[in-house]
Design a protein around this motif. Structure first.
Motif, mmCIF file in Angstrom:
data_model
loop_
_atom_site.group_PDB
_atom_site.id
_atom_site.type_symbol
_atom_site.label_atom_id
_atom_site.label_comp_id
_atom_site.label_asym_id
_atom_site.label_seq_id
_atom_site.Cartn_x
_atom_site.Cartn_y
_atom_site.Cartn_z
ATOM 1 N N ARG A 144 0.829 -1.226 0.120
ATOM 2 C CA ARG A 144 -0.335 -0.122 0.000
ATOM 3 C C ARG A 144 0.845 1.416 -0.070
ATOM 4 O O ARG A 144 2.062 1.317 0.730
ATOM 5 C CB ARG A 144 -1.028 -0.107 1.182
ATOM 6 N N HIS A 145 0.531 2.218 -0.685
ATOM 7 C CA HIS A 145 1.482 3.247 -1.078
ATOM 8 C C HIS A 145 1.433 4.103 0.689
ATOM 9 O O HIS A 145 1.039 3.740 1.553
ATOM 10 C CB HIS A 145 0.620 4.267 -1.858
ATOM 11 N N ALA A 146 2.442 5.064 0.524
ATOM 12 C CA ALA A 146 2.780 5.772 1.684
ATOM 13 C C ALA A 146 1.553 6.588 2.048
ATOM 14 O O ALA A 146 0.646 6.823 1.334
ATOM 15 C CB ALA A 146 3.951 6.712 1.653
ATOM 16 N N PRO A 147 1.293 7.096 3.217
ATOM 17 C CA PRO A 147 0.264 7.890 3.489
ATOM 18 C C PRO A 147 0.197 9.168 2.699
ATOM 19 O O PRO A 147 1.178 9.613 2.057
ATOM 20 C CB PRO A 147 0.699 8.677 5.142
ATOM 21 N N VAL A 148 -1.288 9.727 2.440
ATOM 22 C CA VAL A 148 -1.361 10.822 1.555
ATOM 23 C C VAL A 148 -0.529 12.118 2.362
ATOM 24 O O VAL A 148 -0.885 12.405 3.504
ATOM 25 C CB VAL A 148 -2.755 10.879 1.121
ATOM 26 N N ASP A 149 -0.097 12.942 1.792
ATOM 27 C CA ASP A 149 0.337 14.226 2.148
ATOM 28 C C ASP A 149 -0.640 15.284 1.926
ATOM 29 O O ASP A 149 -0.853 15.948 1.148
ATOM 30 C CB ASP A 149 1.598 14.778 1.435
ATOM 31 N N GLY A 150 -1.657 15.144 2.840
ATOM 32 C CA GLY A 150 -2.976 16.141 2.550
ATOM 33 C C GLY A 150 -3.709 15.930 3.889
ATOM 34 O O GLY A 150 -3.354 15.518 4.899
ATOM 35 N N ILE A 151 -4.984 16.497 3.911
ATOM 36 C CA ILE A 151 -5.740 16.552 5.155
ATOM 37 C C ILE A 151 -6.470 15.173 5.274
ATOM 38 O O ILE A 151 -7.122 14.709 4.258
ATOM 39 C CB ILE A 151 -7.015 17.687 4.667
ATOM 40 N N ALA A 152 -6.411 14.616 6.437
ATOM 41 C CA ALA A 152 -6.910 13.366 6.997
ATOM 42 C C ALA A 152 -8.534 13.359 6.807
ATOM 43 O O ALA A 152 -9.064 14.386 7.007
ATOM 44 C CB ALA A 152 -6.650 13.146 8.538
ATOM 45 N N GLY A 153 -9.159 12.298 6.393
ATOM 46 C CA GLY A 153 -10.446 12.396 6.335
ATOM 47 C C GLY A 153 -11.053 12.554 5.002
ATOM 48 O O GLY A 153 -12.178 12.625 4.763
ATOM 49 N N ALA A 207 -1.832 6.468 -9.939
ATOM 50 C CA ALA A 207 -2.102 7.930 -9.150
ATOM 51 C C ALA A 207 -0.830 8.345 -8.371
ATOM 52 O O ALA A 207 0.073 7.402 -8.421
ATOM 53 C CB ALA A 207 -2.918 7.367 -7.693
ATOM 54 N N ARG A 208 -0.637 9.677 -8.256
ATOM 55 C CA ARG A 208 0.621 10.119 -7.985
ATOM 56 C C ARG A 208 1.115 9.631 -6.695
ATOM 57 O O ARG A 208 2.502 9.173 -6.750
ATOM 58 C CB ARG A 208 0.504 11.749 -7.562
ATOM 59 N N ARG A 209 0.248 9.059 -5.738
ATOM 60 C CA ARG A 209 1.117 8.655 -4.323
ATOM 61 C C ARG A 209 1.355 7.403 -4.592
ATOM 62 O O ARG A 209 2.467 7.042 -4.253
ATOM 63 C CB ARG A 209 -0.242 8.595 -3.189
ATOM 64 N N THR A 210 0.949 6.425 -5.520
ATOM 65 C CA THR A 210 1.634 5.049 -5.713
ATOM 66 C C THR A 210 2.781 5.187 -6.622
ATOM 67 O O THR A 210 3.806 4.503 -6.085
ATOM 68 C CB THR A 210 0.523 4.034 -6.371
#
Length: 190
Positions: free
Chosen positions: A11-20, A55-58
């Motif tokens: 699974r990709h790293a956490p998203v660098d953005g607002i949780a939820g 997707a960018r995050r992956t």
């Protein structure tokens, strides 16, 4: 398909953005957990083919792992349609009956303009069929990994949604001549 296939699903790293938030494809990855990225990199087979969702995050996570993945649209996260880019708490307040109805049956529910988890399972099945024999590393989303487990274990989609798949976790499954084998799920490599 001839030969056995050994899959390392990350699974990709956490998203660098607002949780939820239901993140869009262009949401960046937070690649700050260097120790976990290195541990994952070291456990991947050197001769593995590599694949990722577009997707960018992956893609960013795959590159941080030293991979140059082939991008496979079938491995994208579930499409949440009109809800993409919005926060769950805001949707719960303003989404009305449609949002509540979706969560009463999240495997079959389909956000407006999006797809159901059942749709995602069918799509991931097509993507997995494209992977040939040998070892392969897939940097993908939690929903994609749940869909692969649904296929491997011949589960119903609602049952597959029970799996927890954390960021930067490893799930190992193999496609053998006699069927699927699950080696590990949501493993934190150290």
């Amino acid at each position: 398909m001839e030969g056995e296939t050994f899959l390392w699903l990350i699974r990709h790293a956490p998203v660098d953005g607002i949780a939820g938030t239901i993140h869009a494809n262009d949401a960046p990855a937070d690649l700050g957990d260097h120790a976990q990225l290195e541990a994952l990199r070291l456990c991947l087979p050197r001769d593995a083919a590599s694949y990722a969702s577009p997707a960018r995050r992956t893609v960013e996570t795959a590159r941080a792992l030293g991979l140059a993945p082939e991008l496979v649209a079938e491995f994208s996260e579930q499409d949440f349609g009109d809800w993409t880019g919005r926060r769950h708490d805001e949707l719960a307040r303003s989404g009305g009956e449609a949002y509540a109805r979706f969560w009463s049956d999240p495997a079959r529910g389909r956000p407006h303009g999006g797809e159901s988890f059942e749709d995602q399972v069918a799509r991931v099945r097509l993507g997995l069929a494209r992977i040939g024999a040998g070892s392969a590393a897939l940097v993908v989303h939690s929903g994609t990994i749940r869909a692969a487990l649904c296929i491997a274990l011949d589960l119903t989609p609602p049952a597959a949604l029970r799996f927890v798949i954390d960021p930067l976790s490893l799930t190992r499954i193999d496609r053998l001549a006699t069927g699927w084998r699950v080696v590990s799920v949501n493993q934190r490599v150290s």
